[in-house]
Design an enzyme around this catalytic site. Structure first.
Site, short mmCIF file in Angstrom:
data_model
loop_
_atom_site.label_atom_id
_atom_site.label_comp_id
_atom_site.label_asym_id
_atom_site.label_seq_id
_atom_site.Cartn_x
_atom_site.Cartn_y
_atom_site.Cartn_z
N ASP A 11 -25.21 10.85 3.78
CA ASP A 11 -25.37 9.44 3.43
C ASP A 11 -25.82 8.74 4.71
O ASP A 11 -25.06 8.65 5.68
CB ASP A 11 -24.03 8.89 2.94
CG ASP A 11 -24.08 7.39 2.67
OD1 ASP A 11 -25.11 6.75 2.97
OD2 ASP A 11 -23.07 6.86 2.16
N TYR A 228 -11.25 7.21 8.41
CA TYR A 228 -12.13 7.13 7.25
C TYR A 228 -13.57 6.85 7.64
O TYR A 228 -13.85 5.90 8.34
CB TYR A 228 -11.67 6.03 6.28
CG TYR A 228 -12.64 5.89 5.15
CD1 TYR A 228 -12.74 6.89 4.20
CD2 TYR A 228 -13.50 4.81 5.07
CE1 TYR A 228 -13.66 6.80 3.18
CE2 TYR A 228 -14.42 4.70 4.06
CZ TYR A 228 -14.49 5.71 3.11
OH TYR A 228 -15.41 5.62 2.10
N LYS A 231 -16.85 9.68 2.02
CA LYS A 231 -16.40 10.86 1.29
C LYS A 231 -17.31 12.04 1.61
O LYS A 231 -18.37 11.86 2.17
CB LYS A 231 -16.46 10.57 -0.20
CG LYS A 231 -15.14 10.08 -0.71
CD LYS A 231 -15.26 9.04 -1.77
CE LYS A 231 -16.03 7.82 -1.37
NZ LYS A 231 -15.59 7.16 -0.18
C1 F6R Z 1 -18.36 4.72 -0.49
C2 F6R Z 1 -17.39 4.26 -1.48
C3 F6R Z 1 -17.15 2.83 -1.64
C4 F6R Z 1 -16.69 2.14 -0.37
C5 F6R Z 1 -16.42 0.64 -0.65
C6 F6R Z 1 -16.05 -0.11 0.60
O1 F6R Z 1 -18.79 6.02 -0.73
O2 F6R Z 1 -16.82 5.00 -2.18
O3 F6R Z 1 -16.22 2.62 -2.67
O4 F6R Z 1 -15.54 2.75 0.15
O5 F6R Z 1 -17.59 0.07 -1.15
O6 F6R Z 1 -17.02 0.10 1.54
P1 F6R Z 1 -17.03 -0.54 2.99
O7 F6R Z 1 -15.69 -0.22 3.63
O8 F6R Z 1 -18.20 0.12 3.64
O9 F6R Z 1 -17.18 -2.02 2.79
MG MG Z 2 -22.34 5.28 1.40
MG MG Z 3 -22.14 9.13 -1.16
#
Ligand code: F6R
Ligand code: MG
Ligand code: MG
Length: 364
Positions: A11, A228, A231
């Site tokens: 990603d 973190y 994923k």
């Molecule tokens: C990314 C994912 C999303 C993010 C969420 C918060 O693969 O699963 O659910 O964890 O959109 O993202 P941030 O922390 O980047 O704002």
């Molecule tokens: Mg992403």
């Molecule tokens: Mg992804």
């Protein structure tokens, strides 16, 4: 002819949020791999996406863990990240955890599944790609494909599969591995792979020929980075037909939208929905988790394909069921088992909340 099939993914920027890869990033990756093919490093390649992950599917003759192939993939992600930055994509370069390449892409953020084998006269391969989940998501499908006669009738009635398959399982917490022979050891095997956040099926081998049948990516980004960072969004390569399960036996496990971890903030369980490649756009509560399947015939290392295997109508019921399960799970809101157990969540405010309230806890 011996061929290596490498699938390396990362990603490197989402569009919009974490929901898709941008066509310009994919075009840049295509340009980089075209160059590598022209230079003779690759026999062939195909670039695709699964949700916000860019997937590099490559064939060559350099074997697995080859430094030049890994470096070229890394450089491709770096160039793609420049495009992502220029477009202001979300989380540009998020899976590239290191500033400089150091010999092997494993442990640096991208996911990687590779296998080397003697190409058969006709060599069907299926490449599974998932978004919003972790590598343990392949455990149940791989078990069904290679050890469950209710899924794979070939295990019962095809003489060339009747002796079963060997599973190589990795303990990603202790960094140990072990092999189990199916069918004799399936009860032992299931003790481990039924706990997919720790034990993951890394590879499967045909027991008579020792030929590689399947390989998965088992990187755990959260463990690599110590915090973190996203994923795993894993990939898995499966060889099919002949001594291996038929295409339909390989795809059949995905008619169950199994519950996997990784939905919203990497902190929720949700159903794994089989979708066409264009439909890998996880937007509902950043999900639900998706799986796509690209099918190829290999010919002298050339990738003939892909066929978008889950575009078929026969997965409509699985998709409907996944949507129903998604509704049901969502109604649990912030409660387990929709929310992951405390120690498995990618995000947590527990330490801060605990600290704030520490003076208010009294003995029972
Ligand atoms: C990314 C994912 C999303 C993010 C969420 C918060 O693969 O699963 O659910 O964890 O959109 O993202 P941030 O922390 O980047 O704002
Ligand atoms: Mg992403
Ligand atoms: Mg992804």
């Amino acid at each position: 002819m011996r061929v290596t099939l490498s699938v390396i993914k990362a990603d490197i920027g989402g569009y919009v949020g974490h929901s898709e890869s941008h066509p310009e990033v994919i075009a840049k990756a295509d340009e980089c791999l075209a160059r590598a093919k022209q230079e003779g490093l690759l026999i062939d390649y195909h670039v695709t996406k699964c949700g916000d992950d860019v997937q590099l599917i490559m064939t060559h003759q350099r074997g697995v863990d080859d430094e030049r192939i890994h470096k070229m993939a890394w450089d491709t992600f770096i160039e793609g990240t420049d495009v992502a930055k220029k477009l202001g994509l979300y989380g540009a370069g998020q899976d590239l955890l290191s500033d400089a390449f150091s010999g092997n892409i494993k442990g640096m953020g991208p996911g990687c599944a590779e296998m080397e084998f003697e190409e058969r006269p006709a060599e069907p391969v299926l490449i599974f790609m998932a978004d919003k989940t972790s590598a343990g998501a392949w455990n149940l499908p791989l078990y069904k494909m290679f050890a469950d006669p209710f899924n794979t009738i070939g295990l019962v009635i095809a003489a060339n599969m009747h002796n079963g398959f060997t599973f190589e399982v990795h303990d990603v917490k202790e960094h140990k591995k072990i092999r189990f022979d199916a069918p004799e050891e399936i009860y032992d095997l299931l003790v481990f792979i039924g706990a997919p956040s720790r034990y993951m099926v890394k590879a499967v081998y045909h027991r008579d020929t020792r030929d590689i049948a399947a390989v998965s990516s088992t990187e755990r980004l959260s463990l690599i980075a110590g915090k973190y960072v996203g994923k795993d969004d894993p990939v898995c390569i499966v060889r099919s037909q002949g001594n291996f399960p038929a295409v339909g036996e390989v795809l059949e496990p995905f008619t169950l939208p199994l519950l996997v971890e990784g939905w919203m903030r990497g902190s929720h369980h949700g159903p794994l929905m089989p979708v066409s490649i264009p439909d890998s756009t996880p937007t509902r509560f950043d999900g639900p988790p998706r799986v796509t399947a690209a099918g190829f015939q290999l010919k002298d290392g050339k990738l003939v394909g892909p066929r978008d295997m889950f575009a078929d109508k026969s997965y409509d019921n699985a998709r409907q069921q996944a949507n129903d399960v998604a509704d049901y799970m969502r109604r649990h809101g912030p409660f387990e088992p929709h929310r992951l157990p405390l120690e498995e969540m990618e995000y947590t405010t527990m330490p801060q909340v605990m600290e704030k309230l520490s003076g208010r806890f009294t003995d029972l």
